[in-house]
Structure formats: C-alpha cells, structure tokens
Design a protein around this motif. Structure first.
Motif, PDB file in Angstrom:
ATOM      1  N   ALA A 132      37.387  19.759  14.660  1.00  9.62           N
ATOM      2  CA  ALA A 132      38.639  19.899  14.225  1.00  9.62           C
ATOM      3  C   ALA A 132      38.891  18.988  13.176  1.00  9.62           C
ATOM      4  CB  ALA A 132      39.511  19.347  15.325  1.00  9.62           C
ATOM      5  N   PRO A 133      39.650  19.631  11.819  1.00  7.06           N
ATOM      6  CA  PRO A 133      40.351  20.758  12.007  1.00  7.06           C
ATOM      7  C   PRO A 133      39.815  21.904  11.620  1.00  7.06           C
ATOM      8  CG  PRO A 133      41.073  19.549   9.803  1.00  7.06           C
ATOM      9  CD  PRO A 133      39.896  18.725  10.730  1.00  7.06           C
ATOM     10  N   CYS A 134      38.428  21.865  11.448  1.00  6.09           N
ATOM     11  CA  CYS A 134      37.765  23.162  11.140  1.00  6.09           C
ATOM     12  C   CYS A 134      37.794  23.973  12.318  1.00  6.09           C
ATOM     13  CB  CYS A 134      36.187  22.913  10.852  1.00  6.09           C
ATOM     14  SG  CYS A 134      35.964  22.142   9.243  1.00  6.09           S
ATOM     15  N   ILE A 135      37.864  25.320  12.130  1.00 13.63           N
ATOM     16  CA  ILE A 135      37.754  26.342  13.355  1.00 13.63           C
ATOM     17  C   ILE A 135      36.334  26.984  13.273  1.00 13.63           C
ATOM     18  CG2 ILE A 135      38.854  28.250  14.341  1.00 13.63           C
ATOM     19  CD1 ILE A 135      41.399  26.964  12.846  1.00 13.63           C
ATOM     20  N   CYS A 136      35.650  27.049  14.123  1.00 15.00           N
ATOM     21  CA  CYS A 136      34.542  27.910  14.316  1.00 15.00           C
ATOM     22  C   CYS A 136      34.522  29.119  15.062  1.00 15.00           C
ATOM     23  CB  CYS A 136      33.311  26.973  14.685  1.00 15.00           C
ATOM     24  SG  CYS A 136      31.745  27.539  15.057  1.00 15.00           S
ATOM     25  N   THR A 137      34.129  30.247  14.416  1.00 16.49           N
ATOM     26  CA  THR A 137      33.969  31.332  15.364  1.00 16.49           C
ATOM     27  C   THR A 137      32.824  32.027  15.488  1.00 16.49           C
ATOM     28  OG1 THR A 137      34.989  32.635  13.459  1.00 16.49           O
ATOM     29  CG2 THR A 137      36.633  31.925  14.966  1.00 16.49           C
ATOM     30  N   VAL A 138      32.540  32.912  16.424  1.00 15.32           N
ATOM     31  CA  VAL A 138      31.250  33.857  16.544  1.00 15.32           C
ATOM     32  C   VAL A 138      31.755  35.253  16.354  1.00 15.32           C
ATOM     33  CG1 VAL A 138      29.243  34.371  17.401  1.00 15.32           C
ATOM     34  CG2 VAL A 138      29.996  31.861  17.291  1.00 15.32           C
ATOM     35  N   ASP A 139      31.251  35.950  15.392  1.00 11.86           N
ATOM     36  CA  ASP A 139      31.358  37.334  15.322  1.00 11.86           C
ATOM     37  C   ASP A 139      30.660  38.235  16.644  1.00 11.86           C
ATOM     38  OD1 ASP A 139      30.734  40.415  14.995  1.00 11.86           O
ATOM     39  OD2 ASP A 139      31.716  40.104  13.000  1.00 11.86           O
ATOM     40  N   SER A 140      31.153  38.529  17.701  1.00 10.53           N
ATOM     41  CA  SER A 140      30.420  38.971  18.896  1.00 10.53           C
ATOM     42  C   SER A 140      29.669  40.042  18.711  1.00 10.53           C
ATOM     43  CB  SER A 140      31.650  39.306  19.976  1.00 10.53           C
ATOM     44  OG  SER A 140      32.504  40.450  19.600  1.00 10.53           O
ATOM     45  N   ALA A 141      29.768  40.929  17.557  1.00 15.03           N
ATOM     46  CA  ALA A 141      28.948  41.899  17.244  1.00 15.03           C
ATOM     47  C   ALA A 141      27.770  41.452  16.488  1.00 15.03           C
ATOM     48  CB  ALA A 141      29.534  42.896  16.366  1.00 15.03           C
ATOM     49  N   THR A 142      27.669  40.545  15.591  1.00 19.63           N
ATOM     50  CA  THR A 142      26.603  40.193  14.621  1.00 19.63           C
ATOM     51  C   THR A 142      25.941  38.930  15.091  1.00 19.63           C
ATOM     52  OG1 THR A 142      27.986  39.389  13.255  1.00 19.63           O
ATOM     53  CG2 THR A 142      27.424  41.649  12.633  1.00 19.63           C
ATOM     54  N   ALA A 143      26.783  38.191  16.116  1.00 20.18           N
ATOM     55  CA  ALA A 143      26.376  36.545  16.332  1.00 20.18           C
ATOM     56  C   ALA A 143      26.597  35.654  15.301  1.00 20.18           C
ATOM     57  CB  ALA A 143      24.954  36.696  17.054  1.00 20.18           C
TER      58      ALA A 143
END
Ligand SMILES: *[C@@H]1O[C@H](CO)[C@@H](O)[C@H](O)[C@H]1NC(C)=O
Length: 361
Positions: A45-56
């Motif tokens: 935080a405050p960075c936000i990590c996300t993962v694309d569920s299709a491509t990982a």
C-alpha cells in the motif's frame, strides 16, 4: 389449514438457508482469487496489485505513492512472481504524482513489460532504473513529466521495446537511438529539443516519428532516409523555414504522411522532398510559401499523384502566371487539396483565377 401451510413454508426457507455456505452471502467469491501472485496488500500500500484472471498477468498501480522512497520500500518487498506485466504511476495535470527520481534500486528485483509513468514530477531516470526490465520491456510511456535527460543508451539493450513516448517533458537532447525494435517514437512538446543529425539512422524499424512542437529549426539531409517502414512523420508546429535538398528524402516502402503544418517554410529546394511511396500525403498548411516554382514542385506533384494528397492551405503564394504549369494540369489539380493557398486568401482552385491564368499567361 393456512397456518400449517405457513409453518411448512418457514421450515423450507430455514432448510434452504442452512444449506448455503456462509461466505457466499458475505462477500463476492472472486476477490481472493484475483490476488494470487500479488504480495500482501498492506506490504505494498498505497500501490494496488491486481491479477488478470484470464492471462495471469500481474499489474501494479502506484499512482497514489507519495515519493520515491515509498516506491523503493514497496518494491523491496518479497514478490513471489517478480515478472510484473504493467506498472502505472499516473497523476493528472493539476495533481501530478510527487515522485522525482528513479534510481538503480527503485524497482528492486521486479521487471515489467509495460510502464506508464505520466503526469508526475519525475525529473531524473537512472540508466539502470529499469535494468531488470531490459529483456522484457515492450512499451514505455514517460510523457508529461519534467525529464530533461533520458538514458536513451538503454534502448540498445531493450530488444523488445516498440514504443517510447516521452512527449511533453523538458527534454534537451536526444542522442543516437540504437534499436532494432523501436516502432513508435514521440518526443513532441519538448520545446527546444536538440538532436544529432544521425539520430534515427540506427533505428530502422521506426514507423511513427513525432517531433511536433519542439521548436525545431532545420532538418539535416537524410534524417529520415533510413526508415523503410515509416508511415507517419509529424513535424508540425515547429520553426522550420527552409527545406534543403535531401532534407525529406524517404526510402519507405509504405505510404507516409508527412505533416509540416504550422511552420515557417518559405523556400523548398529542388529535391528536398523525394522518395515518398504511392499513397503518401504531404501537409504544408499554414506556412510561408510565396511561390511554387515548376522545377521544384512538379516532381513533388508527380510523386504524390492522387486526390488531395498535397495540402497547401494558408500559404502566401503569389497566384499568377507562375502557377500556369499547375492549373493547366488536371492531375496536378486533383492532387492539390482545397484551401486558400494564395497571398490574397483565394484558392488555386478558384475558377475565375484559372480562367484568368488561361487567358493571359
Ligand atoms: C504528435 O504529437 C502532437 C502533440 O503531442 C499530437 O497532437 C499529434 O497528434 C501527434 N501526432 C501523431 C501522428 O500522433
């Protein structure tokens, strides 16, 4: 009979509720799944990590960071999967992200395929800041910052880099670009930019070059002659006043749009503009051309033969017997777009002008 029915109904509902797993009614089921591959939220935080569920693919948005030391701390955390897909640090024009420097160790062991650092206070980028990304980086958008010097020498090592967007900084100098992968280069809006005459000679794959609004004063011979895939050359809004022979010699096999609008071009030497492929477009609107001498311009009209492929609107051309060669040729007249090319704000396509020239010249 009614009360029995109601009790029965209640027991059915109760049974139904018991059968449901409790979590489902409390939170959406996919939130946990998309975080696989990211560090713990609180560590970054405050960075936000996300993962694309299709491509990982793992993406990080650090637009809310307060400075480079915070960035450094965040990227020093343990990334189980340090091969991130995209980094975004993006502010707005009125509220730029207050990071100023990217140092050798700012990004720890992490690498990126795509980087967007835009509308920040960034003014210094160490040549090794992206060292881990040299083998992976594909696009780099560092537009709208305050960068006076960029480590262009890293391009030679970034063998997948196709796009470098460094527009609207305060860039003073572009050194030779060494790249066999770079296709899009945008340095527009860096007012006062200087560059070597050979800057693009070692970047043969360039398709789009944008040097608009850089206060460019002249174009050295053969500057763009080494790009065989060039489709767009944008030089609008500069201070170019004279085109020397071979200044715009092209060798591209693809049609190229050459935009020289809003300069001060008054003189074009013979063979200044050559080698454009069929279907190319030459834009010279709002310049200071006073004449279209046949020995210079006929070759250009033959080269660009087409429909409205030469645009000369808003120039200062004296429209008299000097342009008889042009108005007398219907192919050339088709090639010339509509506009007010003449110094009295009339159009070369004006039928009364054409009649007059045909009668008197
Ligand atoms: C070149 O840059 C200018 C200013 O940033 C922009 O308006 C223009 O659309 C760009 N040209 C191309 C061909 O992308």
């Amino acid at each position: 009979m009614t009360s029995t029915f109601i009790i029965l109904l209640f027991s059915q509902v109760a049974l139904l509720l018991q059968g449901l797993p409790r979590a489902v009614s409390l939170q959406s089921p996919s939130v946990e799944a998309t975080k696989l591959g990211c560090p713990v939220d609180t560590d970054i935080a405050p960075c936000i990590c996300t993962v694309d569920s299709a491509t990982a693919e793992i993406n990080m948005d650090c637009s809310a960071v307060l400075g480079e030391s915070e960035l450094k701390r965040i990227f020093a955390t343990d990334f189980l999967f340090p091969d991130l897909h995209k980094l975004v640090i993006q502010g707005t024009e009125i509220d730029p992200v207050p990071i100023q420097t990217l140092e050798a160790d700012t990004f720890g062991k992490v690498s990126f395929n795509h980087v967007v650092i835009s509308n920040t206070d960034l003014r210094s980028v160490a040549s090794s800041a992206f060292a881990n990304s040299f083998p992976t980086i594909e696009t780099m958008d560092v537009s709208n910052n305050r960068i006076p010097f960029f480590p262009f020498e890293i391009l030679a090592q970034c063998e997948k880099l196709t796009t470098l967007d460094i527009r609207n900084n305060v860039l003073e100098h572009v050194s030779l670009l060494h790249s066999n992968s770079l296709r899009f280069f945008d340095a527009s809006g860096n007012v006062g930019l200087q560059y070597e005459d050979e800057v693009f000679q070692t970047a043969p794959m360039l398709e789009v070059i944008n040097l608009s609004n850089t206060n460019l004063g002249h174009i050295a011979p053969l500057t763009f002659a080494y790009q065989q895939r060039l489709t767009t050359l944008d030089l609008q809004g500069n201070s170019i006043d004279y085109l020397y022979a071979n200044a715009l010699k092209f060798m591209s096999s693809t049609p190229t749009t050459v935009n020289l609008d809003n300069n001060r071009i008054g003189t074009v030497e013979k063979d200044a503009i050559t080698g454009l492929a069929a279907g190319s477009i030459l834009q010279l609107k709002n310049n200071m051309l006073t004449d279209l001498p046949q020995d210079v311009w006929e070759d250009i009209f033959i080269l660009l033969q087409g429909t409205a492929t030469i645009e000369l609107d808003a120039n200062l051309i004296e429209c008299a017997c000097n342009i008889k060669w042009l108005v007398g040729n219907s192919v050339y007249m088709d090639t010339l777009g509509d506009g007010k090319e003449c110094d009295d704000m009339t159009s070369i396509h004006d039928p009364s002008l054409i009649n007059f020239i045909n009668q008197h010249c």
